[in-house]
Scaffold this motif. Structure first.
Motif, PDB file in Angstrom:
ATOM      1  N   SER A  21      54.834  40.177  40.544  1.00 43.50           N
ATOM      2  CA  SER A  21      55.285  40.329  39.165  1.00 43.50           C
ATOM      3  C   SER A  21      56.637  41.033  39.165  1.00 43.50           C
ATOM      4  O   SER A  21      57.114  41.473  40.209  1.00 43.50           O
ATOM      5  N   HIS A  22      57.232  41.169  37.999  1.00 35.43           N
ATOM      6  CA  HIS A  22      58.554  41.797  37.911  1.00 35.43           C
ATOM      7  C   HIS A  22      58.528  43.271  38.300  1.00 35.43           C
ATOM      8  O   HIS A  22      59.534  43.826  38.687  1.00 35.43           O
ATOM      9  N   ASP A  23      57.355  43.913  38.244  1.00 36.92           N
ATOM     10  CA  ASP A  23      57.261  45.333  38.582  1.00 36.92           C
ATOM     11  C   ASP A  23      56.389  45.603  39.808  1.00 36.92           C
ATOM     12  O   ASP A  23      55.864  46.688  39.980  1.00 36.92           O
ATOM     13  N   GLY A  24      56.215  44.601  40.684  1.00 37.43           N
ATOM     14  CA  GLY A  24      55.426  44.822  41.892  1.00 37.43           C
ATOM     15  C   GLY A  24      54.436  43.697  42.118  1.00 37.43           C
ATOM     16  O   GLY A  24      54.786  42.527  42.021  1.00 37.43           O
ATOM     17  N   VAL A  25      53.195  44.080  42.411  1.00 36.59           N
ATOM     18  CA  VAL A  25      52.146  43.081  42.644  1.00 36.59           C
ATOM     19  C   VAL A  25      50.977  43.334  41.703  1.00 36.59           C
ATOM     20  O   VAL A  25      50.777  44.454  41.221  1.00 36.59           O
ATOM     21  N   CYS A  26      50.220  42.289  41.456  1.00 34.65           N
ATOM     22  CA  CYS A  26      49.002  42.397  40.675  1.00 34.65           C
ATOM     23  C   CYS A  26      48.078  41.289  41.142  1.00 34.65           C
ATOM     24  O   CYS A  26      48.466  40.433  41.941  1.00 34.65           O
ATOM     25  N   GLY A  27      46.842  41.309  40.688  1.00 32.26           N
ATOM     26  CA  GLY A  27      45.907  40.270  41.081  1.00 32.26           C
ATOM     27  C   GLY A  27      44.478  40.673  40.803  1.00 32.26           C
ATOM     28  O   GLY A  27      44.206  41.535  39.970  1.00 32.26           O
ATOM     29  N   ASN A  28      43.564  40.035  41.541  1.00 34.61           N
ATOM     30  CA  ASN A  28      42.132  40.271  41.385  1.00 34.61           C
ATOM     31  C   ASN A  28      41.487  40.424  42.746  1.00 34.61           C
ATOM     32  O   ASN A  28      41.909  39.783  43.711  1.00 34.61           O
ATOM     33  N   VAL A  29      40.452  41.259  42.795  1.00 32.16           N
ATOM     34  CA  VAL A  29      39.656  41.433  44.006  1.00 32.16           C
ATOM     35  C   VAL A  29      38.226  41.056  43.672  1.00 32.16           C
ATOM     36  O   VAL A  29      37.652  41.566  42.710  1.00 32.16           O
ATOM     37  N   LEU A  30      37.660  40.156  44.467  1.00 36.02           N
ATOM     38  CA  LEU A  30      36.270  39.763  44.299  1.00 36.02           C
ATOM     39  C   LEU A  30      35.519  40.194  45.545  1.00 36.02           C
ATOM     40  O   LEU A  30      35.863  39.800  46.655  1.00 36.02           O
ATOM     41  N   CYS A  31      34.513  41.033  45.362  1.00 31.18           N
ATOM     42  CA  CYS A  31      33.692  41.515  46.467  1.00 31.18           C
ATOM     43  C   CYS A  31      32.387  40.741  46.457  1.00 31.18           C
ATOM     44  O   CYS A  31      31.862  40.418  45.395  1.00 31.18           O
ATOM     45  N   GLU A  32      31.847  40.455  47.645  1.00 20.04           N
ATOM     46  CA  GLU A  32      30.617  39.663  47.704  1.00 20.04           C
ATOM     47  C   GLU A  32      29.437  40.364  47.042  1.00 20.04           C
ATOM     48  O   GLU A  32      28.510  39.730  46.588  1.00 20.04           O
ATOM     49  N   SER A  33      29.461  41.700  46.954  1.00 19.55           N
ATOM     50  CA  SER A  33      28.345  42.425  46.349  1.00 19.55           C
ATOM     51  C   SER A  33      28.520  42.657  44.852  1.00 19.55           C
ATOM     52  O   SER A  33      27.613  43.134  44.199  1.00 19.55           O
ATOM     53  N   VAL A  34      29.695  42.343  44.307  1.00 17.28           N
ATOM     54  CA  VAL A  34      29.969  42.528  42.882  1.00 17.28           C
ATOM     55  C   VAL A  34      30.239  41.157  42.279  1.00 17.28           C
ATOM     56  O   VAL A  34      31.007  40.379  42.826  1.00 17.28           O
ATOM     57  N   GLY A  35      29.622  40.878  41.142  1.00 15.51           N
ATOM     58  CA  GLY A  35      29.727  39.557  40.557  1.00 15.51           C
ATOM     59  C   GLY A  35      31.077  39.205  39.963  1.00 15.51           C
ATOM     60  O   GLY A  35      31.533  38.087  40.065  1.00 15.51           O
ATOM     61  N   ASP A  36      31.731  40.148  39.313  1.00 11.41           N
ATOM     62  CA  ASP A  36      32.969  39.857  38.600  1.00 11.41           C
ATOM     63  C   ASP A  36      34.180  40.366  39.375  1.00 11.41           C
ATOM     64  O   ASP A  36      34.140  41.445  39.958  1.00 11.41           O
ATOM     65  N   PRO A  37      35.294  39.604  39.347  1.00  8.20           N
ATOM     66  CA  PRO A  37      36.512  40.091  39.999  1.00  8.20           C
ATOM     67  C   PRO A  37      37.069  41.298  39.252  1.00  8.20           C
ATOM     68  O   PRO A  37      36.933  41.412  38.036  1.00  8.20           O
ATOM     69  N   ARG A  38      37.661  42.209  40.004  1.00  9.36           N
ATOM     70  CA  ARG A  38      38.263  43.398  39.407  1.00  9.36           C
ATOM     71  C   ARG A  38      39.781  43.300  39.517  1.00  9.36           C
ATOM     72  O   ARG A  38      40.315  43.082  40.603  1.00  9.36           O
ATOM     73  N   PRO A  39      40.489  43.452  38.395  1.00  6.76           N
ATOM     74  CA  PRO A  39      41.951  43.343  38.420  1.00  6.76           C
ATOM     75  C   PRO A  39      42.586  44.598  39.014  1.00  6.76           C
ATOM     76  O   PRO A  39      42.011  45.678  38.984  1.00  6.76           O
ATOM     77  N   PHE A  40      43.788  44.437  39.568  1.00  7.18           N
ATOM     78  CA  PHE A  40      44.562  45.575  40.059  1.00  7.18           C
ATOM     79  C   PHE A  40      46.032  45.353  39.730  1.00  7.18           C
ATOM     80  O   PHE A  40      46.481  44.230  39.522  1.00  7.18           O
ATOM     81  N   HIS A  41      46.760  46.461  39.671  1.00  4.13           N
ATOM     82  CA  HIS A  41      48.204  46.436  39.437  1.00  4.13           C
ATOM     83  C   HIS A  41      48.827  47.426  40.410  1.00  4.13           C
ATOM     84  O   HIS A  41      48.721  48.634  40.204  1.00  4.13           O
ATOM     85  N   GLY A  42      49.401  46.927  41.477  1.00  4.77           N
ATOM     86  CA  GLY A  42      50.045  47.764  42.481  1.00  4.77           C
ATOM     87  C   GLY A  42      49.223  47.872  43.752  1.00  4.77           C
ATOM     88  O   GLY A  42      48.006  47.680  43.757  1.00  4.77           O
ATOM     89  N   TRP A  43      49.927  48.169  44.841  1.00  5.00           N
ATOM     90  CA  TRP A  43      49.279  48.245  46.156  1.00  5.00           C
ATOM     91  C   TRP A  43      48.258  49.361  46.240  1.00  5.00           C
ATOM     92  O   TRP A  43      47.192  49.208  46.844  1.00  5.00           O
ATOM     93  N   LEU A  44      48.557  50.524  45.654  1.00  4.37           N
ATOM     94  CA  LEU A  44      47.622  51.649  45.749  1.00  4.37           C
ATOM     95  C   LEU A  44      46.317  51.366  45.027  1.00  4.37           C
ATOM     96  O   LEU A  44      45.239  51.732  45.501  1.00  4.37           O
TER      97      LEU A  44
END
Length: 62
Positions: free
Chosen positions: A10-33
């Motif tokens: 994105s214009h201010d870094g990275v963003c996206g979603n993380v899907l874990c096999e033990s959690v049903g819904d993806p969790r969004p994130f904004h930034g590496w940390l």
């Protein structure tokens, strides 16, 4: 544990979603940390310390 990570630039870094096999819904994130914090395993709960959080026991009532 397996993860599916979607990373978008994105214009201010990275963003996206993380899907874990033990959690049903993806969790969004904004930034590496934030992504790294989602990948950390949950901290274990103290055994036999009911009512005591990370700060210690609550106020004493008398």
């Amino acid at each position: 544990m397996r993860y599916v990570i979607e990373v978008y630039r994105s214009h201010d870094g990275v963003c996206g979603n993380v899907l874990c096999e033990s959690v049903g819904d993806p969790r969004p994130f904004h930034g590496w940390l934030e992504l790294l914090s989602l990948l950390e395993p949950p901290s274990p709960e103290p055994v036999g310390q009911e009512g005591a959080g990370p700060e210690g026991p609550g106020p004493v009532q008398g």
